[in-house]
Design a protein around this motif. Structure first.
Motif, short mmCIF file in Angstrom:
data_model
loop_
_atom_site.label_atom_id
_atom_site.label_comp_id
_atom_site.label_asym_id
_atom_site.label_seq_id
_atom_site.Cartn_x
_atom_site.Cartn_y
_atom_site.Cartn_z
N MET A 29 0.85 -1.17 0.00
CA MET A 29 0.00 0.00 0.00
C MET A 29 0.90 1.24 0.00
SD MET A 29 -3.01 0.83 2.77
CE MET A 29 -2.30 -0.20 3.98
N THR A 30 0.78 2.10 -1.00
CA THR A 30 1.62 3.29 -1.07
C THR A 30 0.82 4.58 -0.99
OG1 THR A 30 1.59 3.19 -3.46
CG2 THR A 30 3.48 2.18 -2.36
N GLN A 31 -0.41 4.50 -0.57
CA GLN A 31 -1.19 5.71 -0.31
C GLN A 31 -0.81 6.18 1.09
OE1 GLN A 31 -2.62 8.61 0.11
NE2 GLN A 31 -3.97 8.19 -1.61
N PRO A 32 -0.08 7.31 1.19
CA PRO A 32 0.44 7.72 2.50
C PRO A 32 -0.64 8.06 3.53
CG PRO A 32 0.84 9.40 0.84
CD PRO A 32 0.28 8.21 0.13
N PRO B 290 -8.05 6.89 -2.32
CA PRO B 290 -7.82 5.85 -3.34
C PRO B 290 -6.34 5.60 -3.62
CG PRO B 290 -9.17 7.66 -4.20
CD PRO B 290 -8.75 8.04 -2.83
N ASN B 291 -6.07 4.44 -4.21
CA ASN B 291 -4.71 4.08 -4.58
C ASN B 291 -4.13 5.06 -5.59
OD1 ASN B 291 -4.44 1.77 -3.01
ND2 ASN B 291 -5.35 0.47 -4.57
N LYS B 292 -2.83 5.19 -5.55
CA LYS B 292 -2.12 6.04 -6.50
C LYS B 292 -1.86 5.24 -7.79
CE LYS B 292 -1.61 9.51 -3.66
NZ LYS B 292 -2.10 10.82 -3.91
N LEU B 293 -1.34 5.92 -8.80
CA LEU B 293 -1.13 5.29 -10.11
C LEU B 293 -0.21 4.08 -10.03
CD1 LEU B 293 -0.82 8.39 -12.45
CD2 LEU B 293 -2.70 6.75 -12.33
N ASN B 294 0.85 4.15 -9.21
CA ASN B 294 1.77 3.02 -9.16
C ASN B 294 1.09 1.79 -8.58
OD1 ASN B 294 1.70 4.31 -6.66
ND2 ASN B 294 3.81 3.81 -6.16
N LEU C 221 -2.72 -4.09 -11.96
CA LEU C 221 -2.95 -4.58 -13.32
C LEU C 221 -1.94 -5.69 -13.65
CD1 LEU C 221 -4.39 -4.41 -16.07
CD2 LEU C 221 -2.73 -2.63 -16.69
N HIS C 222 -0.70 -5.48 -13.26
CA HIS C 222 0.34 -6.49 -13.48
C HIS C 222 -0.03 -7.80 -12.80
CE1 HIS C 222 4.09 -8.61 -12.46
NE2 HIS C 222 4.48 -8.22 -13.66
N ASP C 223 -0.52 -7.73 -11.58
CA ASP C 223 -0.92 -8.94 -10.85
C ASP C 223 -2.08 -9.65 -11.54
OD1 ASP C 223 1.03 -8.39 -8.98
OD2 ASP C 223 -0.37 -7.57 -7.49
N VAL C 224 -3.07 -8.89 -12.01
CA VAL C 224 -4.23 -9.49 -12.68
C VAL C 224 -3.80 -10.19 -13.96
CG1 VAL C 224 -6.37 -8.94 -13.94
CG2 VAL C 224 -5.94 -7.94 -11.69
N VAL C 225 -2.99 -9.51 -14.77
CA VAL C 225 -2.55 -10.09 -16.04
C VAL C 225 -1.64 -11.29 -15.79
CG1 VAL C 225 -1.19 -9.64 -18.12
CG2 VAL C 225 -2.84 -7.95 -17.32
N GLY C 226 -0.77 -11.19 -14.81
CA GLY C 226 0.16 -12.28 -14.51
C GLY C 226 -0.50 -13.51 -13.93
N SER D 130 -10.59 -5.46 -21.36
CA SER D 130 -10.67 -4.48 -20.28
C SER D 130 -9.29 -4.24 -19.66
CB SER D 130 -11.68 -4.91 -19.21
OG SER D 130 -11.31 -6.14 -18.65
N CYS D 131 -8.43 -5.26 -19.63
CA CYS D 131 -7.05 -5.08 -19.15
C CYS D 131 -6.30 -4.12 -20.07
CB CYS D 131 -6.32 -6.41 -19.06
SG CYS D 131 -6.84 -7.45 -17.68
N PHE D 132 -6.50 -4.28 -21.37
CA PHE D 132 -5.85 -3.36 -22.32
C PHE D 132 -6.38 -1.94 -22.16
CE2 PHE D 132 -4.80 -7.32 -24.62
CZ PHE D 132 -3.45 -7.09 -24.84
N ALA D 133 -7.68 -1.81 -21.91
CA ALA D 133 -8.27 -0.47 -21.72
C ALA D 133 -7.70 0.18 -20.46
CB ALA D 133 -9.79 -0.58 -21.63
N VAL D 134 -7.57 -0.59 -19.39
CA VAL D 134 -7.00 -0.06 -18.15
C VAL D 134 -5.54 0.33 -18.39
CG1 VAL D 134 -6.30 -0.66 -15.80
CG2 VAL D 134 -8.59 -1.25 -16.61
N ALA D 135 -4.80 -0.50 -19.11
CA ALA D 135 -3.39 -0.20 -19.39
C ALA D 135 -3.26 1.09 -20.19
CB ALA D 135 -2.75 -1.36 -20.15
N GLU D 136 -4.11 1.29 -21.18
CA GLU D 136 -4.07 2.52 -21.97
C GLU D 136 -4.40 3.74 -21.12
OE1 GLU D 136 -6.60 1.99 -25.36
OE2 GLU D 136 -5.34 0.39 -26.19
N ASP D 137 -5.40 3.60 -20.25
CA ASP D 137 -5.77 4.71 -19.37
C ASP D 137 -4.62 5.05 -18.41
OD1 ASP D 137 -7.66 6.57 -17.98
OD2 ASP D 137 -7.38 5.12 -16.35
N LEU D 138 -4.03 4.03 -17.81
CA LEU D 138 -2.92 4.26 -16.89
C LEU D 138 -1.73 4.87 -17.62
CD1 LEU D 138 -3.04 1.08 -14.64
CD2 LEU D 138 -3.70 3.40 -14.03
N GLU D 139 -1.45 4.40 -18.82
CA GLU D 139 -0.34 4.95 -19.60
C GLU D 139 -0.53 6.44 -19.84
OE1 GLU D 139 2.11 4.17 -23.75
OE2 GLU D 139 0.05 3.45 -23.59
N ALA D 140 -1.74 6.83 -20.23
CA ALA D 140 -2.01 8.24 -20.48
C ALA D 140 -1.86 9.07 -19.21
CB ALA D 140 -3.42 8.40 -21.05
#
Length: 87
Positions: A1-4, A16-20, A26-31, A40-50
């Motif tokens: 957890m990295t939300q201070p 809420p959680n931060k971007l990291n 997402l990495h855990d879900v895909v892995g 939907s994983c690709f959509a989340v990845a594109e949103d996070l990338e932006a």
């Protein structure tokens, strides 16, 4: 957890959680899947990338435009410089 601001897992409802954290999730879900990532994983990845790219541009602006004048001021005051490894 990295939300201070979050002390317990319940606090994540208010802070809420931060971007990291979201990227790590997402990495855990895909892995964990035995199949290819879902659309939907690709959509989340594109949103996070932006959203991450926006933050990286802000950081580049700080390092390129704001840090050098700050370092000049610090040097004039005979204090220690803040160094950036990016240059």
């Amino acid at each position: 957890m990295t939300q201070p601001k979050a002390v317990t897992n319940y606090d994540l409802f208010n802070f809420p959680n931060k971007l990291n954290d979201k990227l790590a999730g997402l990495h855990d879900v895909v892995g964990a899947a035995d199949a290819a990532p879902s659309s939907s994983c690709f959509a989340v990845a594109e949103d996070l990338e932006a959203r991450i790219n926006i933050q990286l541009k802000k950081m580049d602006l700080v390092l390129s435009d704001l840090l050098p004048p700050l370092n000049n001021f610090i040097e004039q005051q005979k204090l220690f410089k803040i160094k950036s490894d990016s240059k």
